[in-house]
Design a protein around this motif. Structure first.
Motif: not given
Length: 464
Positions: A226-229, A231-247
């Motif tokens: 969902a987030l890749s679609a 934001s455009g990338s898997e990396a951005e999806a990971f970054t977004a998740f870590h924004r709320y759940f660091p590490g």
């Protein structure tokens, strides 16, 4: 299908369960037999029933007893409300039952004794996990619920203990089975039994919080997609998740597992990202885990995806670089524990079942376990009147005249007992392939009583 149109007040189409419903969560024949006992004037005769397994599932060298706490909670709350009695009466099934039967249900509580092996104890075929000593109608009525909780939790606890034994003390083991458990209630029991059997945490939030534990989990492929679609990338999806759940651990096999690991390695090595773990849920786990380890040498790797103790053993033997495992479907399902609940004594008279392939031992029994150091040496199944021979009796009195005589144990205490029990078993009982269960010795006293009971039964049959 028979319906009761005049009982709208007791119909619940969502089929949820509360403690108030415990008394009706039983098989019909428990109630019809209770009515018969009342009619024949036998309902208050002292009866003893024992719950045991005739044989373990294939390739199980031992069983870990579990579910006692929920069984005792059921017995403590057992009662019949006026709406429940009215619902039973409206069925018409009990039309010939007298007023004494309904009075008994209206005022009845569990007033008996309970003997049981502590949760987390290894048991073998024909060894009682639990014995109920109570007025006949009570001892009969509780069969269904006791089998339900002890059979299922014993299965899950045994699987969990085997998983821990194979994976080793250092591996992280997480229970992910809620979506595959046989019911919402089963999911809660599975989570409890898995934790008591040796797993570290459960993803079931309700179970964890009710048990005073911290729930644990990662993420699903849906979030990455969902987030890749968007934001455009898997990396951005990971970054977004870590924004709320660091590490937080990341699921890295949605698209290209190695490419995802390479990008994460760049961020981790540069200090841009802290990463507490990655999860692999598909593919060749041996090859993928080795490649991911080379890229992320200090990041724990968790594997999931229909894993069981045999698959974990295979992965370890193949040199997989895996630090932990998520266990779901194969933990909470599988070959059932076919525990049975049989009458062994009535009004002081030993009784036994003699059906072909289903013979039971008569009389109230005790398990006598002997040790060589901290290792289990032998088990002897004998009568409660027998004296231990440098042995430890396993069945303990936990309820006396309807009141608990032991405090509830913590999950940690049960988990420790499970670990110690498994470590004390012979290697041949612990192995996954062709295990050999401990051979339970039958005491001389029990053998004599068995033969005497057979003769008396045969004599009675001839007289009839």
């Amino acid at each position: 299908m028979a319906t009761l149109p005049n009982l709208d007040s007791y119909q619940h189409q969502d089929l949820t369960l509360s403690t108030a419903d415990y008394s009706l969560l039983t098989d019909l024949y428990q109630l019809t037999m209770a009515a018969c006992y009342v009619g024949e004037g036998l309902e208050q005769k002292r009866a003893s029933f024992e719950l045991f397994v005739r044989r373990s599932p294939e390739n199980f060298g031992y069983l870990i007893a579990m579910g006692l706490e929920q069984a005792l909670g059921y017995l403590a709350k057992l009662s019949f409300s006026s709406p429940q009695i009215a619902a039973l009466q409206a069925t018409g099934i009990f039309a010939q039952a007298g007023d004494r039967f309904w009075s008994l249900l209206e005022t009845g509580k569990f007033t008996g004794d309970v003997w049981a092996v502590p949760e987390g104890t290894a048991v073998f075929a024909n060894e009682p996990l639990l014995r109920i000593e109570a007025p006949l109608w009570q001892a009969q009525l509780v069969e269904t619920y006791l089998l339900n909780t002890l059979n299922y939790q014993t299965l899950i606890a045994t699987r969990a203990a085997r998983l821990r034994d194979v994976a080793g003390k250092q591996a992280t083991l997480l229970e992910f089975g809620t979506r595959r458990a046989f019911s919402p209630q089963g999911a809660l029991w599975a989570a409890r039994a898995a934790l008591a059997g040796g797993l570290d945490a459960t993803s079931n939030v309700l179970a964890a919080l009710q048990l005073g534990q911290q729930p644990s989990g990662t993420m699903a492929h849906a979030l990455v997609m969902a987030l890749s679609a968007m934001s455009g990338s898997e990396a951005e999806a990971f970054t977004a998740f870590h924004r709320y759940f660091p590490g937080a651990p990341l699921l890295i096999d949605t698209y290209d597992t190695i490419a995802a690991a390479q990008k994460l390695a760049t961020k981790v090595n540069s200090g841009e990202m802290e990463l507490l773990g990655v999860r692999l849920d598909s593919g060749d786990l041996v090859t993928l885990s080795k490649k991911v380890r080379s890229l992320l040498p200090s990041v724990p790797i968790l594997a999931s995806g229909d894993l069981d103790e045999w698959e974990i053993a295979r992965l370890k033997a193949a040199g997989a670089e895996i630090d932990g495992y998520g266990l779901g479907t194969r933990l909470v399902t599988g070959t059932p524990i076919n525990g049975v609940y049989k009458l062994v004594e009535i009004d002081g008279i030993p009784v036994m079942k003699q059906s072909s392939g289903k013979v039971t031992y008569p009389g109230r029994k005790q398990i006598f376990r002997s040790f060589a150091g901290d290792q289990v040496k032998a088990d002897r199944l004998g009568l409660v009147t027998e004296t231990p021979l440098s042995e430890t009796p396993l069945l303990q009195l936990v309820v006396k005249e309807g009141k608990r005589v032991q405090l509830p144990e913590t999950l940690g205490e049960i988990r420790q007992r499970t670990a110690a029990t498994v470590a004390s078993l012979p290697e041949e009982a612990r192995r996954l392939t062709n295990p050999m269960a401990l051979q339970v010795q039958i005491s001389e006293g029990l053998q004599v009583l068995t033969e005497e009971t057979k003769k008396l039964t045969a004599k009675g049959a001839k007289l009839r």
